[in-house]
Design an enzyme around this catalytic site. Structure first.
Site, PDB file in Angstrom:
ATOM      1  CG  MET A 126      -2.015  -1.153   1.026  1.00 50.60           C
ATOM      2  SD  MET A 126      -3.253  -1.230   2.348  1.00 50.60           S
ATOM      3  CE  MET A 126      -2.344  -2.088   3.628  1.00 50.60           C
ATOM      4  CB  CYS A 127       1.778   3.646   2.642  1.00 47.90           C
ATOM      5  SG  CYS A 127       0.068   3.892   3.197  1.00 47.90           S
TER       6      CYS A 127
END
Length: 199
Positions: A126-127
């Site tokens: 994700m990030c």
């Protein structure tokens, strides 16, 4: 060593370290990522050596929604590693996975004259991946040390798959960045230098 028996050259240094969401909720307690102790050790080492090398050090801090474990100003939201704020060490809060989206990160890197970044932290798919991908798109050389990012297991889904182990998720997330990203370097193999200055 390469196929001819020669020692491979050391990796080129990077002039910025982006530490993604190493927040209390993700590395301590019941919600910690698998292997959190190793992640904390590796990211602490990277931070120390980035400071020593004069690299730009950016701590990204995710602002979760109300009720989330990383809701702003809750214990889980706090950064795990101590920060030494200064001209070459900053904290940027972010509302989205991508650390560049609706934050000053792009301008900060450009103003410092950064050319290469190492990206570490959570969550891999994700990030970490979103931030690394945008860095690549903006023309930076990107290193994602394989032992300095982590995530959670993907739970089983009937008719789709069993549990996907976190280590597998992390490996695939990094691999999906493509051949332009350096994703097999260990944290210990990353070296740092100061940015050359503004463009």
């Amino acid at each position: 060593m390469d196929q001819h028996g020669d020692t491979a050259p050391p990796p080129r240094p990077v002039d910025a370290l982006i530490v993604v969401d190493v927040q209390t909720a993700f590395v301590t307690g019941g919600g910690a990522v698998p292997g959190a102790a190793r992640l904390v050790d590796r990211t602490a080492d990277l931070i120390a050596r980035a400071r020593q090398g004069g690299a730009l050090l950016v701590h990204l801090q995710n602002d979760g929604p109300p009720g989330a474990e990383d809701e702003p100003h809750t214990p889980g939201w706090e950064l795990h590693h101590p920060v030494r704020l200064g001209p070459r060490e900053i904290v940027l809060r972010k509302p989205y996975d991508d650390g560049f989206r609706e934050t000053p990160l792009g301008g900060v890197l450009a103003d410092a004259g950064v050319r290469a970044v190492a990206v570490c932290g959570v969550m891999s798919e994700m990030c970490v991946q979103a931030t690394a991908r945008t860095a690549l798109e903006r023309g930076y050389r990107v290193v994602v040390p394989h032992d300095a990012h982590a995530t959670q297991d993907v739970p089983a889904a009937p008719g789709i798959s069993g549990v996907v182990p976190a280590a597998t998720v992390s490996r695939v997330a990094a691999y999906a960045l493509g051949s332009d990203a350096e994703v097999t370097v260990p944290a210990a193999g990353v070296t740092f230098t100061a940015p050359v200055g503004a463009h």
